[in-house]
Enzyme design. Structure first.
Site, PDB file in Angstrom:
ATOM      1  N   ARG A  32     -24.272   8.081  -2.566  1.00 53.73           N
ATOM      2  CA  ARG A  32     -24.908   9.408  -2.643  1.00 53.73           C
ATOM      3  C   ARG A  32     -25.521   9.683  -4.008  1.00 53.73           C
ATOM      4  O   ARG A  32     -26.318  10.603  -4.159  1.00 53.73           O
ATOM      5  CB  ARG A  32     -23.940  10.521  -2.226  1.00 53.73           C
ATOM      6  CG  ARG A  32     -22.781  10.719  -3.148  1.00 53.73           C
ATOM      7  CD  ARG A  32     -21.837  11.785  -2.613  1.00 53.73           C
ATOM      8  NE  ARG A  32     -22.373  13.139  -2.727  1.00 53.73           N
ATOM      9  CZ  ARG A  32     -22.532  13.809  -3.869  1.00 53.73           C
ATOM     10  NH1 ARG A  32     -22.218  13.234  -5.012  1.00 53.73           N
ATOM     11  NH2 ARG A  32     -23.013  15.030  -3.875  1.00 53.73           N
ATOM     12  N   ASP A  68     -23.635  18.351  -8.877  1.00 55.01           N
ATOM     13  CA  ASP A  68     -22.248  18.205  -8.435  1.00 55.01           C
ATOM     14  C   ASP A  68     -21.315  18.900  -9.394  1.00 55.01           C
ATOM     15  O   ASP A  68     -21.465  18.818 -10.599  1.00 55.01           O
ATOM     16  CB  ASP A  68     -21.833  16.717  -8.414  1.00 55.01           C
ATOM     17  CG  ASP A  68     -22.426  15.995  -7.235  1.00 55.01           C
ATOM     18  OD1 ASP A  68     -22.943  16.661  -6.335  1.00 55.01           O
ATOM     19  OD2 ASP A  68     -22.356  14.757  -7.231  1.00 55.01           O
ATOM     20  N   GLU A  85       1.225  -7.815   0.430  1.00 57.57           N
ATOM     21  CA  GLU A  85       1.944  -7.425  -0.791  1.00 57.57           C
ATOM     22  C   GLU A  85       1.079  -7.573  -2.034  1.00 57.57           C
ATOM     23  O   GLU A  85       1.464  -7.173  -3.117  1.00 57.57           O
ATOM     24  CB  GLU A  85       3.216  -8.277  -0.943  1.00 57.57           C
ATOM     25  CG  GLU A  85       4.215  -8.044   0.158  1.00 57.57           C
ATOM     26  CD  GLU A  85       4.608  -6.575   0.312  1.00 57.57           C
ATOM     27  OE1 GLU A  85       5.188  -6.028  -0.634  1.00 57.57           O
ATOM     28  OE2 GLU A  85       4.314  -5.985   1.367  1.00 57.57           O
ATOM     29  N   PRO A 129      -3.910  -0.438  -5.861  1.00 52.22           N
ATOM     30  CA  PRO A 129      -3.220   0.668  -6.543  1.00 52.22           C
ATOM     31  C   PRO A 129      -2.958   0.369  -8.023  1.00 52.22           C
ATOM     32  O   PRO A 129      -2.675   1.273  -8.793  1.00 52.22           O
ATOM     33  CB  PRO A 129      -1.891   0.800  -5.784  1.00 52.22           C
ATOM     34  CG  PRO A 129      -2.021  -0.021  -4.552  1.00 52.22           C
ATOM     35  CD  PRO A 129      -3.138  -0.982  -4.745  1.00 52.22           C
TER      36      PRO A 129
HETATM   37 CL1  6GU Z   1      -7.623   0.753  -3.986  1.00 53.85          CL
HETATM   38  N1  6GU Z   1      -5.578   0.199  -2.431  1.00 53.85           N
HETATM   39  C1  6GU Z   1      -4.402   0.487  -1.839  1.00 53.85           C
HETATM   40  N2  6GU Z   1      -3.814  -0.414  -1.058  1.00 53.85           N
HETATM   41  N3  6GU Z   1      -3.778   1.634  -2.025  1.00 53.85           N
HETATM   42  C2  6GU Z   1      -4.373   2.512  -2.817  1.00 53.85           C
HETATM   43  C3  6GU Z   1      -5.592   2.287  -3.445  1.00 53.85           C
HETATM   44  C4  6GU Z   1      -6.176   1.091  -3.220  1.00 53.85           C
HETATM   45  N4  6GU Z   1      -5.926   3.354  -4.180  1.00 53.85           N
HETATM   46  C5  6GU Z   1      -4.934   4.232  -3.987  1.00 53.85           C
HETATM   47  N5  6GU Z   1      -4.001   3.722  -3.181  1.00 53.85           N
END
Ligand code: 6GU
Length: 248
Positions: A155, A170, A117, A90
């Site tokens: 794709r 697309d 974590e 994230p």
């Molecule tokens: Cl790449 N990993 C995690 N754990 N949560 C996420 C993510 C990735 N992308 C959005 N949320």
């Protein structure tokens, strides 16, 4: 293209990669996808892949050694330097069609799925070359994100999409959302297919589709239109739709 994925849960990938277009791309030799478990690169009796954080706090942190050794065994197999090593987290830059296109030009990708974590910072500083997030929400791990990235990249590879559609068309590639599609029956529960699509007039059909795509984009995603590269005809369509619908 060759894609190597590091995951503590390799079986999660069997479903998504074992069906449909990705499977066909693998079967046709257009892409090779290998999933490796860092647990197989541990040397202790318990195959430890995580540990508590230095400094204290909740949760567990993925240890560096199994990840370094797993990535090195993969890049050793590929036998070349400068392979992108992408951590799914994230914390990463936001994934998009542009990023998918950028990645689709690489001959090799290594995707590392984070868990718990987090991952020991030395992995990020000294092994990973890129960090990607698929959206502004938190998943339990990087696996689903890696599947999304692989699907969007595969794709785009030459030869993967045949008559089913061309990646060049697309909506995100063109900067518009898609126009509405219809198939048989012509009337379903009293709801009719737009007359123009039955007309056989290809010029009118193309114009109707452009208008629908532009109108939909104006209503739902004006931000996309702002950065779209428009032909002169599309530009004047945008202006006339804006005028008709009372956009400024
Ligand atoms: Cl790449 N990993 C995690 N754990 N949560 C996420 C993510 C990735 N992308 C959005 N949320």
């Amino acid at each position: 293209m060759r894609i190597d994925i590091l995951s503590l849960f390799p079986r999660m990938f069997e479903g998504p990669f074992g069906e449909s277009i990705v499977k066909r791309a693998v079967d046709r030799g257009l892409v090779s996808i290998q999933v490796h478990n860092p647990r197989e690169h541990t040397h202790d009796r318990h195959h430890t892949v995580d540990d508590s954080p230095y400094g204290g706090g909740d949760g567990m942190v993925m240890k560096p050694e199994p990840i370094f050794e797993a990535v090195e065994s993969v890049t050793g197999l590929i036998g070349r330097e400068a392979v992108p090593v992408i951590l799914l987290t994230p914390q990463g830059r936001l994934f998009s069609h542009d990023v998918a296109q950028e990645l689709s030009r690489e001959p090799n990708l290594v995707l590392v799925c984070g868990h718990y974590e987090g991952v020991d910072e030395r992995v990020i500083r000294h092994l990973v070359t890129d960090e990607i997030s698929i959206g502004e929400y938190v998943l339990t791990g990087g696996e689903l994100a890696a599947m999304v990235v692989v699907d969007a990249v595969v794709r785009l590879l030459p030869g993967v999409l045949g008559s089913e559609g061309s990646a060049r068309d697309d909506s995100y590639a063109r900067g518009f959302l898609e126009y509405p599609q219809y198939t048989r029956p012509r009337v379903y529960r009293g709801w009719e297919v737009p007359e123009v699509l039955l007309s056989g007039n290809h010029q009118e059909i193309a114009r109707w589709r452009s208008e629908e795509a532009i109108e939909r984009t104006l209503l739902r995603r004006p931000d996309l239109l702002a950065k779209a590269v428009l032909s002169e005809e599309e530009r004047s369509l945008v202006d006339s739709i804006k005028a008709r619908r009372g956009f400024n």
